[in-house]
Design a protein around this motif. Structure first.
Motif, PDB file in Angstrom:
ATOM      1  N   GLU A  20      -6.426  27.833 -44.706  1.00 40.13           N
ATOM      2  CA  GLU A  20      -7.860  28.071 -44.907  1.00 40.13           C
ATOM      3  C   GLU A  20      -8.369  27.294 -46.134  1.00 40.13           C
ATOM      4  O   GLU A  20      -9.416  26.630 -46.078  1.00 40.13           O
ATOM      5  CB  GLU A  20      -8.065  29.571 -45.131  1.00 40.13           C
ATOM      6  CG  GLU A  20      -9.429  30.087 -44.743  1.00 40.13           C
ATOM      7  CD  GLU A  20      -9.461  31.612 -44.881  1.00 40.13           C
ATOM      8  OE1 GLU A  20      -9.936  32.055 -45.939  1.00 40.13           O
ATOM      9  OE2 GLU A  20      -8.974  32.318 -43.973  1.00 40.13           O
ATOM     10  N   ASP A  21      -7.621  27.365 -47.230  1.00 41.63           N
ATOM     11  CA  ASP A  21      -8.001  26.649 -48.452  1.00 41.63           C
ATOM     12  C   ASP A  21      -8.025  25.136 -48.228  1.00 41.63           C
ATOM     13  O   ASP A  21      -8.927  24.444 -48.689  1.00 41.63           O
ATOM     14  CB  ASP A  21      -7.025  26.978 -49.598  1.00 41.63           C
ATOM     15  CG  ASP A  21      -7.298  28.346 -50.216  1.00 41.63           C
ATOM     16  OD1 ASP A  21      -8.356  28.933 -49.916  1.00 41.63           O
ATOM     17  OD2 ASP A  21      -6.457  28.827 -50.998  1.00 41.63           O
ATOM     18  N   ALA A  22      -7.028  24.643 -47.502  1.00 48.40           N
ATOM     19  CA  ALA A  22      -6.955  23.206 -47.220  1.00 48.40           C
ATOM     20  C   ALA A  22      -8.183  22.760 -46.425  1.00 48.40           C
ATOM     21  O   ALA A  22      -8.795  21.714 -46.720  1.00 48.40           O
ATOM     22  CB  ALA A  22      -5.675  22.880 -46.456  1.00 48.40           C
ATOM     23  N   GLN A  23      -8.582  23.569 -45.450  1.00 52.53           N
ATOM     24  CA  GLN A  23      -9.764  23.224 -44.626  1.00 52.53           C
ATOM     25  C   GLN A  23     -11.052  23.288 -45.452  1.00 52.53           C
ATOM     26  O   GLN A  23     -11.940  22.447 -45.300  1.00 52.53           O
ATOM     27  CB  GLN A  23      -9.858  24.157 -43.408  1.00 52.53           C
ATOM     28  CG  GLN A  23      -8.776  23.929 -42.362  1.00 52.53           C
ATOM     29  CD  GLN A  23      -8.633  22.454 -41.960  1.00 52.53           C
ATOM     30  OE1 GLN A  23      -9.609  21.727 -41.771  1.00 52.53           O
ATOM     31  NE2 GLN A  23      -7.383  21.990 -41.865  1.00 52.53           N
ATOM     32  N   LYS A  24     -11.129  24.269 -46.343  1.00 52.51           N
ATOM     33  CA  LYS A  24     -12.318  24.377 -47.209  1.00 52.51           C
ATOM     34  C   LYS A  24     -12.422  23.161 -48.127  1.00 52.51           C
ATOM     35  O   LYS A  24     -13.516  22.644 -48.365  1.00 52.51           O
ATOM     36  CB  LYS A  24     -12.243  25.653 -48.064  1.00 52.51           C
ATOM     37  CG  LYS A  24     -12.690  26.911 -47.326  1.00 52.51           C
ATOM     38  CD  LYS A  24     -12.685  28.081 -48.297  1.00 52.51           C
ATOM     39  CE  LYS A  24     -12.952  29.404 -47.591  1.00 52.51           C
ATOM     40  NZ  LYS A  24     -12.586  30.542 -48.436  1.00 52.51           N
ATOM     41  N   LEU A  25     -11.282  22.735 -48.662  1.00 43.92           N
ATOM     42  CA  LEU A  25     -11.277  21.557 -49.544  1.00 43.92           C
ATOM     43  C   LEU A  25     -11.666  20.306 -48.751  1.00 43.92           C
ATOM     44  O   LEU A  25     -12.404  19.449 -49.236  1.00 43.92           O
ATOM     45  CB  LEU A  25      -9.898  21.370 -50.198  1.00 43.92           C
ATOM     46  CG  LEU A  25      -9.565  22.368 -51.308  1.00 43.92           C
ATOM     47  CD1 LEU A  25      -8.092  22.300 -51.679  1.00 43.92           C
ATOM     48  CD2 LEU A  25     -10.432  22.124 -52.554  1.00 43.92           C
ATOM     49  N   ARG A  26     -11.176  20.231 -47.552  1.00 43.88           N
ATOM     50  CA  ARG A  26     -11.535  19.086 -46.715  1.00 43.88           C
ATOM     51  C   ARG A  26     -13.052  19.070 -46.463  1.00 43.88           C
ATOM     52  O   ARG A  26     -13.718  18.058 -46.593  1.00 43.88           O
ATOM     53  CB  ARG A  26     -10.780  19.175 -45.378  1.00 43.88           C
ATOM     54  CG  ARG A  26     -11.039  17.958 -44.519  1.00 43.88           C
ATOM     55  CD  ARG A  26     -10.474  18.118 -43.116  1.00 43.88           C
ATOM     56  NE  ARG A  26     -10.792  16.926 -42.343  1.00 43.88           N
ATOM     57  CZ  ARG A  26     -10.966  16.939 -41.049  1.00 43.88           C
ATOM     58  NH1 ARG A  26     -10.857  18.072 -40.361  1.00 43.88           N
ATOM     59  NH2 ARG A  26     -11.267  15.828 -40.398  1.00 43.88           N
ATOM     60  N   GLY A  27     -13.581  20.265 -46.149  1.00 49.74           N
ATOM     61  CA  GLY A  27     -15.023  20.392 -45.919  1.00 49.74           C
ATOM     62  C   GLY A  27     -15.836  20.021 -47.151  1.00 49.74           C
ATOM     63  O   GLY A  27     -16.911  19.432 -47.061  1.00 49.74           O
ATOM     64  N   ALA A  28     -15.290  20.363 -48.334  1.00 49.60           N
ATOM     65  CA  ALA A  28     -15.993  20.079 -49.596  1.00 49.60           C
ATOM     66  C   ALA A  28     -16.087  18.583 -49.871  1.00 49.60           C
ATOM     67  O   ALA A  28     -16.934  18.134 -50.645  1.00 49.60           O
ATOM     68  CB  ALA A  28     -15.278  20.765 -50.753  1.00 49.60           C
ATOM     69  N   MET A  29     -15.216  17.800 -49.233  1.00 48.20           N
ATOM     70  CA  MET A  29     -15.210  16.356 -49.482  1.00 48.20           C
ATOM     71  C   MET A  29     -15.752  15.536 -48.315  1.00 48.20           C
ATOM     72  O   MET A  29     -15.864  14.332 -48.409  1.00 48.20           O
ATOM     73  CB  MET A  29     -13.774  15.906 -49.811  1.00 48.20           C
ATOM     74  CG  MET A  29     -13.254  16.475 -51.107  1.00 48.20           C
ATOM     75  SD  MET A  29     -11.635  15.826 -51.550  1.00 48.20           S
ATOM     76  CE  MET A  29     -10.542  16.844 -50.579  1.00 48.20           C
ATOM     77  N   LYS A  30     -16.071  16.209 -47.225  1.00 47.62           N
ATOM     78  CA  LYS A  30     -16.561  15.482 -46.045  1.00 47.62           C
ATOM     79  C   LYS A  30     -18.031  15.142 -46.175  1.00 47.62           C
ATOM     80  O   LYS A  30     -18.789  15.868 -46.800  1.00 47.62           O
ATOM     81  CB  LYS A  30     -16.358  16.330 -44.779  1.00 47.62           C
ATOM     82  CG  LYS A  30     -15.124  15.904 -43.975  1.00 47.62           C
ATOM     83  CD  LYS A  30     -14.847  16.853 -42.847  1.00 47.62           C
ATOM     84  CE  LYS A  30     -15.855  16.658 -41.702  1.00 47.62           C
ATOM     85  NZ  LYS A  30     -15.491  17.493 -40.547  1.00 47.62           N
ATOM     86  N   GLY A  31     -18.419  14.028 -45.601  1.00 47.30           N
ATOM     87  CA  GLY A  31     -19.840  13.677 -45.563  1.00 47.30           C
ATOM     88  C   GLY A  31     -20.368  13.205 -46.906  1.00 47.30           C
ATOM     89  O   GLY A  31     -19.607  12.867 -47.804  1.00 47.30           O
ATOM     90  N   ALA A  32     -21.677  13.194 -47.005  1.00 51.65           N
ATOM     91  CA  ALA A  32     -22.309  12.684 -48.235  1.00 51.65           C
ATOM     92  C   ALA A  32     -22.168  13.704 -49.351  1.00 51.65           C
ATOM     93  O   ALA A  32     -22.426  14.887 -49.168  1.00 51.65           O
ATOM     94  CB  ALA A  32     -23.777  12.402 -47.962  1.00 51.65           C
TER      95      ALA A  32
END
Length: 321
Positions: A20-32
């Protein structure tokens, strides 16, 4: 001394889910743009062990290295704190020592801080990591970058030969105090090797007795004699050793204070102590800071830093109290 983790401001998160944490971190860096708040929320509130599991999970599910991804998204001091938090303690110490030696000029303050304050186990651990990570001997690198008596003290500390027991040999404590007195105050010139032999090898309880005896014999604290007898980096390292033996948390509190007092901030020191002690003894360092300077560490950091860098340091500080 407190057991590891018992006096930290950062502890293991309950209900931890690495994926879950890994996915949240990925989301935090995705896109602009980057969601720094999410990065702080996760990394400043997980134990070192949990962060290692997040790194593994990130690589497994995203197929990229978390540290590399963060490096490409972040900058400046905030980036340095975040990357430091992702490293296990021995890796972080090895990394800091490498920078101290291989950067422009030598950062003697970093060498002194790490070698004077770490336990024999910690020294052995980062020495092994250094040799493995950088394919070079830490001792060789330190010897190539320092000289004279200062180098000899560093090498002595690096051998991690300090007695780990808590036994005090009364007769030896008296003899050690005499030897140091005769090597310094009582003669013309100083025999620094005597200081090295006692300060780098004896255990903490024994040294506290030596300091008491020294005070009796010479009429002054050992610190005063070191200041009178020595100068430069040699004086700095002997004072650091004595300070860490007397009260390691006070040693760190003073370094934090000096890193922020006056004009400008010595961010390298501030970052290194906040990252390396957050899970070890930050609560005690905060208490010492308040006792010594009548101000909270939190208020000092708040007044001296800004932005995401300030936000993550304040989280590592663990609140005002």
């Amino acid at each position: 001394m407190a057991t590891k983790g018992a006096r930290g401001t950062v502890t293991a998160a309950p209900g931890f889910n690495a994926e879950e944490d890994a996915q949240k971190l990925r989301g935090a860096m995705k896109g602009a743009g980057t969601n720094e708040a999410t990065i702080i929320e996760i990394l400043a509130h997980r134990s070192i062990e949990q962060r290692q599991r997040i790194k593994e999970e990130f690589k497994k599910t995203v197929g990229k290295d978390l540290a590399d991804e963060l490096k490409s998204e972040l900058t400046g001091n905030f980036e340095k704190v975040v990357l430091g938090l992702l490293m296990p303690p021995a890796v972080y110490d090895a990394y800091e020592l490498r920078n101290a030696i291989k950067g422009a000029g030598t950062d003697e303050a970093c060498l002194i801080e790490i070698l004077a304050s770490r336990t024999t186990e910690e020294i052995k651990a980062f020495t092994a990591v250094y040799n493995k990570e950088y394919g070079e001997s830490l001792e060789d690198d330190i010897c190539g970058d320092t000289s004279g008596m200062f180098q000899r003290v560093l090498v002595s500390l690096l051998t991690a030969g300090r007695d780990n027991s808590s036994a005090v040999d009364e007769a030896l404590a008296v003899q050690d105090a005499k030897d140091i007195y005769e090597a310094g105050e009582a003669r013309w010139g100083t025999d620094e090797v005597k200081f090295l032999t006692v300060l780098c090898v004896r255990n903490r309880n024994h040294l506290l007795r030596v300091f008491e005896e020294y005070q009796k014999i010479s009429g002054r604290d050992i610190e005063d004699s070191i200041k009178r007898e020595m100068s430069g980096t040699l004086e700095d390292i002997f004072l650091a050793i004595v300070s860490c033996i007397r009260n390691k948390q006070a040693f760190f509190a003073e370094r934090l204070y000096k890193s922020m007092k006056g004009l400008g901030t010595t961010d390298s020191i501030l970052i290194r102590i906040m990252v390396s002690r957050a899970e070890v003894d930050m609560q005690d360092i905060k208490a010492q800071f308040l006792k010594m300077y009548s101000k909270t560490l939190y208020s000092f950091i708040k007044g001296d830093t800004s932005g995401d860098y300030r936000n993550i340091l304040l989280e590592l500080c663990g609140g005002e109290k």
